[in-house]
Design a protein around this motif. Structure first.
Motif, PDB file in Angstrom:
ATOM      1  N   LEU A   5       0.428  -1.687  -0.121  1.00 50.14           N
ATOM      2  CA  LEU A   5      -0.017   0.044  -0.122  1.00 50.14           C
ATOM      3  C   LEU A   5       0.788   1.560   0.343  1.00 50.14           C
ATOM      4  O   LEU A   5       0.532   2.400  -0.598  1.00 50.14           O
ATOM      5  N   MET A   6       1.848   0.672   0.410  1.00 45.78           N
ATOM      6  CA  MET A   6       2.644   2.172   0.760  1.00 45.78           C
ATOM      7  C   MET A   6       3.604   2.892  -0.510  1.00 45.78           C
ATOM      8  O   MET A   6       3.440   3.776  -1.157  1.00 45.78           O
ATOM      9  N   ALA A   7       3.646   1.631  -1.330  1.00 47.78           N
ATOM     10  CA  ALA A   7       4.291   2.044  -2.967  1.00 47.78           C
ATOM     11  C   ALA A   7       3.081   2.067  -3.675  1.00 47.78           C
ATOM     12  O   ALA A   7       3.085   3.292  -4.587  1.00 47.78           O
ATOM     13  N   ALA A   8       2.145   2.000  -3.392  1.00 45.41           N
ATOM     14  CA  ALA A   8       0.432   2.322  -4.534  1.00 45.41           C
ATOM     15  C   ALA A   8       0.122   3.895  -3.986  1.00 45.41           C
ATOM     16  O   ALA A   8       0.141   4.113  -4.969  1.00 45.41           O
ATOM     17  N   TYR A   9       0.358   3.768  -2.766  1.00 50.20           N
ATOM     18  CA  TYR A   9      -0.029   4.901  -2.261  1.00 50.20           C
ATOM     19  C   TYR A   9       1.038   6.914  -2.068  1.00 50.20           C
ATOM     20  O   TYR A   9       0.563   7.499  -1.808  1.00 50.20           O
ATOM     21  N   GLY A  10       2.264   6.081  -2.116  1.00 49.32           N
ATOM     22  CA  GLY A  10       2.806   6.862  -1.819  1.00 49.32           C
ATOM     23  C   GLY A  10       2.572   7.330  -0.385  1.00 49.32           C
ATOM     24  O   GLY A  10       2.553   8.510   0.168  1.00 49.32           O
ATOM     25  N   ILE A  11       1.786   6.130   0.584  1.00 47.40           N
ATOM     26  CA  ILE A  11       1.878   6.940   2.074  1.00 47.40           C
ATOM     27  C   ILE A  11       2.218   6.080   2.999  1.00 47.40           C
ATOM     28  O   ILE A  11       3.266   5.007   2.774  1.00 47.40           O
ATOM     29  N   PRO A  12       3.376   6.695   4.524  1.00 49.68           N
ATOM     30  CA  PRO A  12       4.222   5.704   4.866  1.00 49.68           C
ATOM     31  C   PRO A  12       3.644   4.431   5.231  1.00 49.68           C
ATOM     32  O   PRO A  12       2.293   4.838   6.641  1.00 49.68           O
ATOM     33  N   GLN A  13       3.910   2.971   5.852  1.00 51.68           N
ATOM     34  CA  GLN A  13       3.956   2.138   6.743  1.00 51.68           C
ATOM     35  C   GLN A  13       4.069   2.415   8.668  1.00 51.68           C
ATOM     36  O   GLN A  13       4.613   3.004   8.809  1.00 51.68           O
ATOM     37  N   LEU A  68       2.957  10.417  13.755  1.00 53.07           N
ATOM     38  CA  LEU A  68       1.896  11.281  13.483  1.00 53.07           C
ATOM     39  C   LEU A  68       2.613  12.303  13.279  1.00 53.07           C
ATOM     40  O   LEU A  68       1.502  13.129  12.491  1.00 53.07           O
ATOM     41  N   LYS A  69       3.572  13.218  13.544  1.00 53.90           N
ATOM     42  CA  LYS A  69       3.706  14.324  14.058  1.00 53.90           C
ATOM     43  C   LYS A  69       3.851  14.748  12.974  1.00 53.90           C
ATOM     44  O   LYS A  69       4.737  15.367  11.964  1.00 53.90           O
ATOM     45  N   GLN A  70       5.240  13.845  11.826  1.00 59.13           N
ATOM     46  CA  GLN A  70       6.032  13.547  11.088  1.00 59.13           C
ATOM     47  C   GLN A  70       5.309  14.293   9.383  1.00 59.13           C
ATOM     48  O   GLN A  70       3.629  13.295   9.086  1.00 59.13           O
ATOM     49  N   PRO A  71       5.165  15.171   8.950  1.00 57.80           N
ATOM     50  CA  PRO A  71       4.695  14.813   7.567  1.00 57.80           C
ATOM     51  C   PRO A  71       4.528  14.901   6.701  1.00 57.80           C
ATOM     52  O   PRO A  71       3.111  14.312   6.088  1.00 57.80           O
ATOM     53  N   ASP A  72       4.961  13.569   6.883  1.00 61.16           N
ATOM     54  CA  ASP A  72       4.339  11.994   5.359  1.00 61.16           C
ATOM     55  C   ASP A  72       3.013  11.875   5.600  1.00 61.16           C
ATOM     56  O   ASP A  72       2.914  11.105   5.166  1.00 61.16           O
ATOM     57  N   THR A  73       2.223  11.901   6.841  1.00 62.35           N
ATOM     58  CA  THR A  73       1.554  11.030   6.798  1.00 62.35           C
ATOM     59  C   THR A  73      -0.203  11.948   6.178  1.00 62.35           C
ATOM     60  O   THR A  73      -1.208  11.527   7.309  1.00 62.35           O
ATOM     61  N   ARG A  74       0.471  13.627   6.130  1.00 63.59           N
ATOM     62  CA  ARG A  74      -0.411  14.575   5.547  1.00 63.59           C
ATOM     63  C   ARG A  74      -1.880  13.541   4.977  1.00 63.59           C
ATOM     64  O   ARG A  74      -3.192  13.732   5.593  1.00 63.59           O
ATOM     65  N   ARG A  75      -1.045  12.845   4.148  1.00 64.51           N
ATOM     66  CA  ARG A  75      -2.447  11.511   3.172  1.00 64.51           C
ATOM     67  C   ARG A  75      -3.141  11.139   3.727  1.00 64.51           C
ATOM     68  O   ARG A  75      -3.846  10.389   2.532  1.00 64.51           O
ATOM     69  N   GLY A  76      -2.159  10.172   4.446  1.00 60.90           N
ATOM     70  CA  GLY A  76      -2.587   9.264   4.941  1.00 60.90           C
ATOM     71  C   GLY A  76      -1.858   8.353   5.295  1.00 60.90           C
ATOM     72  O   GLY A  76      -0.392   8.624   5.547  1.00 60.90           O
ATOM     73  N   PHE A  77      -1.712   7.088   6.191  1.00 55.26           N
ATOM     74  CA  PHE A  77      -1.036   6.744   6.689  1.00 55.26           C
ATOM     75  C   PHE A  77      -1.325   5.268   6.735  1.00 55.26           C
ATOM     76  O   PHE A  77      -2.438   4.923   6.920  1.00 55.26           O
ATOM     77  N   ILE A  78      -0.936   4.030   7.066  1.00 59.54           N
ATOM     78  CA  ILE A  78      -0.609   2.200   7.211  1.00 59.54           C
ATOM     79  C   ILE A  78      -0.173   2.283   8.614  1.00 59.54           C
ATOM     80  O   ILE A  78       0.788   2.043   8.668  1.00 59.54           O
ATOM     81  N   LEU A  79      -1.740   1.887   9.551  1.00 59.59           N
ATOM     82  CA  LEU A  79      -0.809   1.431  10.641  1.00 59.59           C
ATOM     83  C   LEU A  79      -0.947  -0.329  10.343  1.00 59.59           C
ATOM     84  O   LEU A  79      -2.258  -0.893  10.317  1.00 59.59           O
ATOM     85  N   ASP A  80      -0.216  -0.479  10.951  1.00 53.24           N
ATOM     86  CA  ASP A  80       0.125  -2.062  11.068  1.00 53.24           C
ATOM     87  C   ASP A  80       0.620  -2.510  12.474  1.00 53.24           C
ATOM     88  O   ASP A  80       1.832  -2.096  12.825  1.00 53.24           O
TER      89      ASP A  80
END
Ligand code: AMP
Length: 241
Positions: free
Chosen positions: A40-48, A92-104
């Motif tokens: 998902l990280m690769a597909a959407y460019g959001i962090p795991q 979650l304070k880091q800016p790379d989570t702005r468009r979304g993130f995957i909690l695993d």
């Protein structure tokens, strides 16, 4: 509310314009949360965001957090809610989570779920959480866990289903693969008990809440990914017209 098993095999169109928002990957140890989070990280460019990975990094770096967590992680027992909640809050304070993130691997207790709900609700910019529950039979999980090997960089192999070209060596960077101390059969059984007692109620919590789908994880990795991407498309229809 949809709770049926998703069985798509087509590759759902995934792109970087899709707004995934907060995504929870829920499921027992070995269902493939880490592998699917990376897809998902690769597909959407959001962090795991894997609480297990953050804890293991702290353990191998010998931080105070790592020292406090090591015995618990090695035995397959949960680390305290306060500790992991704080870890997630910091991440979650880091800016790379702005468009979304995957909690695993988080939330794993009802306390953590309630904390997360409150924490995300405080940020009015966030889309509501969507939750995917990945399901795999117990016998298959045991096989997957005991066969799992990981590289120091976190690449995941399996001696039965996804072996490296050279046994024990990472295909990508040539590093030596290791078995996680908590991937023994005895610790797996402990982790399953913890899952049933503490994490199954979290899955119920999100099932009742809606924006929830179950995905059959006992299929080839790419098919499971396609199932999750399709589920996310349905769950995020309103924010991705
Ligand atoms: P995982 O890599 O997700 O299987 O996690 C490995 C271990 O890290 C677990 O067995 C727990 O000891 C600890 N851990 C990971 N995530 C959490 C969490 N959300 N709450 C408490 N302990 C956790």
């Amino acid at each position: 509310m949809t709770t049926s098993i998703v069985s798509e095999t087509e590759t759902a169109p995934a792109d970087k314009n899709f707004l995934p928002g907060p995504v929870l990957l829920l499921g027992a140890p070995g269902v493939g949360k880490g592998t699917q989070a990376k897809a998902l990280m690769a597909a959407y460019g959001i962090p795991q965001i894997s609480t297990g990975d953050i804890l293991r990094a702290n353990i191998s770096n010998g931080t105070d957090l790592g020292k406090a967590a090591k015995a618990l992680v090695d035995q397959g027992t949960l680390v305290s809610d306060d500790l992991v909640n704080q870890m997630v809050a910091d991440r979650l304070k880091q800016p790379d989570t702005r468009r979304g993130f995957i909690l695993d691997g988080f939330p794993r207790t009802l306390n953590q779920a309630n904390w997360l709900d409150t924490h995300l609700a405080a940020d009015s910019g966030d889309l509501p959480v969507v939750a995917i529950s990945i399901v795999v039979e117990y016998e298959q999980l045991l096989h997957r866990i005991t066969g799992r090997r990981i590289s120091p960089a976190g690449r995941i192999y399996n001696v039965y289903s996804n072996p490296p070209a050279v046994p024990g060596i990472c295909d990508v960077d040539g590093s030596t693969l290791v078995q996680r101390p908590d991937d023994s059969e005895a610790v797996f059984m402990e982790r399953m008990k913890t899952f049933e007692a503490q994490t199954a109620p979290v899955i119920e919590h999100y099932r009742k809440r809606g924006r929830f789908e179950v995905v059959d994880g006992d299929r080839p990795v790419e098919e499971v990914t396609a199932g999750i991407l399709s589920a996310l498309k349905r769950l995020r229809k309103d924010s991705n017209q």
